[in-house]
Write a protein that holds these residues in place. Sequence first.
Motif, PDB file in Angstrom:
ATOM      1  N   UNK A   7       0.834  -1.199   0.000  1.00  5.33           N
ATOM      2  CA  UNK A   7       0.000   0.000   0.000  1.00  5.33           C
ATOM      3  C   UNK A   7       0.872   1.253   0.000  1.00  5.33           C
ATOM      4  N   UNK A   8       0.225   2.407  -0.144  1.00 13.85           N
ATOM      5  CA  UNK A   8       0.944   3.676  -0.251  1.00 13.85           C
ATOM      6  C   UNK A   8       1.786   3.944   0.985  1.00 13.85           C
ATOM      7  N   UNK A   9       1.225   3.721   2.174  1.00 13.30           N
ATOM      8  CA  UNK A   9       1.940   4.014   3.411  1.00 13.30           C
ATOM      9  C   UNK A   9       3.206   3.171   3.528  1.00 13.30           C
ATOM     10  N   UNK A  10       3.104   1.877   3.202  1.00 10.19           N
ATOM     11  CA  UNK A  10       4.264   0.997   3.263  1.00 10.19           C
ATOM     12  C   UNK A  10       5.310   1.391   2.228  1.00 10.19           C
ATOM     13  N   UNK A  11       4.850   1.689   1.020  1.00  9.41           N
ATOM     14  CA  UNK A  11       5.776   2.070  -0.047  1.00  9.41           C
ATOM     15  C   UNK A  11       6.502   3.362   0.300  1.00  9.41           C
ATOM     16  N   UNK A  12       5.775   4.309   0.872  1.00  9.25           N
ATOM     17  CA  UNK A  12       6.376   5.581   1.237  1.00  9.25           C
ATOM     18  C   UNK A  12       7.464   5.380   2.292  1.00  9.25           C
ATOM     19  N   UNK A  13       7.175   4.529   3.295  1.00  9.66           N
ATOM     20  CA  UNK A  13       8.123   4.310   4.390  1.00  9.66           C
ATOM     21  C   UNK A  13       9.317   3.469   3.970  1.00  9.66           C
ATOM     22  N   UNK A  14       9.069   2.433   3.172  1.00  7.97           N
ATOM     23  CA  UNK A  14      10.125   1.475   2.836  1.00  7.97           C
ATOM     24  C   UNK A  14      10.900   1.826   1.576  1.00  7.97           C
ATOM     25  N   UNK A  15      10.308   2.646   0.712  1.00  3.68           N
ATOM     26  CA  UNK A  15      10.954   2.921  -0.571  1.00  3.68           C
ATOM     27  C   UNK A  15      11.203   4.416  -0.786  1.00  3.68           C
ATOM     28  N   UNK A  16      10.147   5.229  -0.788  1.00  2.00           N
ATOM     29  CA  UNK A  16      10.280   6.645  -1.131  1.00  2.00           C
ATOM     30  C   UNK A  16      11.227   7.371  -0.183  1.00  2.00           C
ATOM     31  N   UNK A  17      11.147   7.042   1.120  1.00  2.00           N
ATOM     32  CA  UNK A  17      11.971   7.733   2.110  1.00  2.00           C
ATOM     33  C   UNK A  17      13.393   7.179   2.205  1.00  2.00           C
ATOM     34  N   UNK A  18      13.694   6.122   1.466  1.00  2.00           N
ATOM     35  CA  UNK A  18      15.028   5.525   1.535  1.00  2.00           C
ATOM     36  C   UNK A  18      15.761   5.531   0.200  1.00  2.00           C
ATOM     37  N   UNK A  19      14.999   5.679  -0.885  1.00  2.00           N
ATOM     38  CA  UNK A  19      15.592   5.580  -2.214  1.00  2.00           C
ATOM     39  C   UNK A  19      15.139   6.757  -3.077  1.00  2.00           C
ATOM     40  N   UNK A  20      15.622   6.799  -4.307  1.00  2.00           N
ATOM     41  CA  UNK A  20      15.325   7.902  -5.219  1.00  2.00           C
ATOM     42  C   UNK A  20      14.614   7.400  -6.464  1.00  2.00           C
ATOM     43  N   UNK A  21      13.722   8.251  -7.018  1.00  2.00           N
ATOM     44  CA  UNK A  21      13.120   7.951  -8.316  1.00  2.00           C
ATOM     45  C   UNK A  21      14.171   8.245  -9.377  1.00  2.00           C
ATOM     46  N   UNK A  22      14.774   7.203  -9.914  1.00  2.00           N
ATOM     47  CA  UNK A  22      15.954   7.373 -10.775  1.00  2.00           C
ATOM     48  C   UNK A  22      15.617   7.620 -12.237  1.00  2.00           C
ATOM     49  N   UNK A  23      14.318   7.656 -12.579  1.00  2.00           N
ATOM     50  CA  UNK A  23      13.953   7.899 -13.981  1.00  2.00           C
ATOM     51  C   UNK A  23      13.134   9.175 -14.166  1.00  2.00           C
ATOM     52  N   UNK A  24      12.880   9.921 -13.091  1.00  3.36           N
ATOM     53  CA  UNK A  24      12.041  11.109 -13.185  1.00  3.36           C
ATOM     54  C   UNK A  24      12.568  12.135 -14.168  1.00  3.36           C
ATOM     55  N   UNK A  25      11.661  12.838 -14.827  1.00  6.89           N
ATOM     56  CA  UNK A  25      12.061  13.852 -15.818  1.00  6.89           C
ATOM     57  C   UNK A  25      12.885  14.954 -15.176  1.00  6.89           C
ATOM     58  N   UNK A  26      12.585  15.309 -13.911  1.00  7.13           N
ATOM     59  CA  UNK A  26      13.341  16.363 -13.243  1.00  7.13           C
ATOM     60  C   UNK A  26      14.797  15.958 -13.010  1.00  7.13           C
ATOM     61  N   UNK A  27      15.052  14.665 -13.003  1.00  6.91           N
ATOM     62  CA  UNK A  27      16.403  14.162 -12.805  1.00  6.91           C
ATOM     63  C   UNK A  27      17.111  13.883 -14.133  1.00  6.91           C
ATOM     64  N   UNK A  28      16.374  14.014 -15.231  1.00  5.51           N
ATOM     65  CA  UNK A  28      16.957  13.783 -16.550  1.00  5.51           C
ATOM     66  C   UNK A  28      16.553  12.478 -17.192  1.00  5.51           C
ATOM     67  N   UNK A  29      15.648  11.712 -16.549  1.00  2.00           N
ATOM     68  CA  UNK A  29      15.141  10.497 -17.173  1.00  2.00           C
ATOM     69  C   UNK A  29      14.409  10.819 -18.467  1.00  2.00           C
ATOM     70  N   UNK A  30      14.486   9.917 -19.442  1.00  6.95           N
ATOM     71  CA  UNK A  30      13.910  10.217 -20.757  1.00  6.95           C
ATOM     72  C   UNK A  30      13.456   8.950 -21.453  1.00  6.95           C
ATOM     73  N   UNK A  31      12.241   8.983 -22.008  1.00  9.25           N
ATOM     74  CA  UNK A  31      11.748   7.885 -22.848  1.00  9.25           C
ATOM     75  C   UNK A  31      12.388   8.032 -24.221  1.00  9.25           C
ATOM     76  N   UNK A  32      13.145   7.016 -24.642  1.00  8.07           N
ATOM     77  CA  UNK A  32      13.901   7.150 -25.895  1.00  8.07           C
ATOM     78  C   UNK A  32      13.274   6.381 -27.054  1.00  8.07           C
TER      79      UNK A  32
END
Length: 338
Positions: A7-32
């Motif tokens: 669920x969202x709460x578990x994902x937020x605690x276990x993933x979002x708060x410990x890791x990074x979204x490595x494909x986000x457009x703000x970080x330079x991720x791009x669909x090629x």
Amino acid sequence: MSVAVVDLQTFDAQVVKKYSDVIGAKLGGKAISCSDEFFAEASNLLAPKAPIRDKTRYTYQGAWYDGWETRRHNPEPADWVVIKVGVDSARIIGCEVDTAFFNGNQAPHVSVEATFVADGAVPDASTKWTTIIEKTACGPSMRQFFVRKDGLTDEFYNYVRLNMYPDGGIARFRLYGTPIPVLPEALSTVIDLANVTHGGVAIACSDEHFGTIANLLLPGRGIDMSDGWETTRSRTPGYADWVIVRLGTKAVIDKVVVDTAFFRGNFPDRIKVEAIAAADDQTAINSTSWTTIVPEQKAKADFEHEFEISDSPVYTHVKLYSIPDGGIKRLRVFAHRV
């Protein structure tokens, strides 16, 4: 390898708060590249803002959707999109697949594959892909969170491929993991170890009502205040908002920059920065033994506040205070590794 649907709460605690979204457009991720994007472009998957819907809007192809949508009756097992990771490379822990507003035309199943392509090349027909998120069912118009049961991938990757079986629509795709940066060989080289591209992660905060703490660690200064960290207005005397950032590696801090770019009537009244050497994130979060490295002082609107740090010991985490509240665009922690 298997996938846990959480669920969202578990994902937020276990993933979002410990890791990074490595494909986000703000970080330079791009669909090629992709197999098909007849109704809606694959690049929409990486858009930083939440998807929207306008039922009155139509294009030449049909109803307008804020996401990636392919045509019906795909003769192949799956449609796919190849995405360049926004960092040098990354190990992967899990993902979010949001089918917002796709109801009856959503992707029934998805999987994620990854590869590493060296020397600036791009994947081609000969590329070998590794499954990192196995084929999993998707529901209509909902955010879905998938975590690898065996933890972070052993290998690191710089391209990923999102598959949807057999066709349909997905609004947003977020892929979380640990960036594996290419750092200077010389340990004495000073680099921004709070920056997400160098492994920095925002792990905890008091509030992020108007803007998330992950924004603090993005490259550049952005284009407006939408990609900064902004809290609610506090009404309690003596209150202070705060965020804790784990540096990319333990280091000696040389300079701290607190940037309030675009925050002109809602910047903090005062700012302060502390640091600590902690064995892990939870120890840092619970600690009362932080050391002040930037004493509390008045902040300015739309301004890069620079603070030289002298005689710094080795630190692993920093804590930035927005006093009593307000918005901050970026936090930079320039340091040299040990």
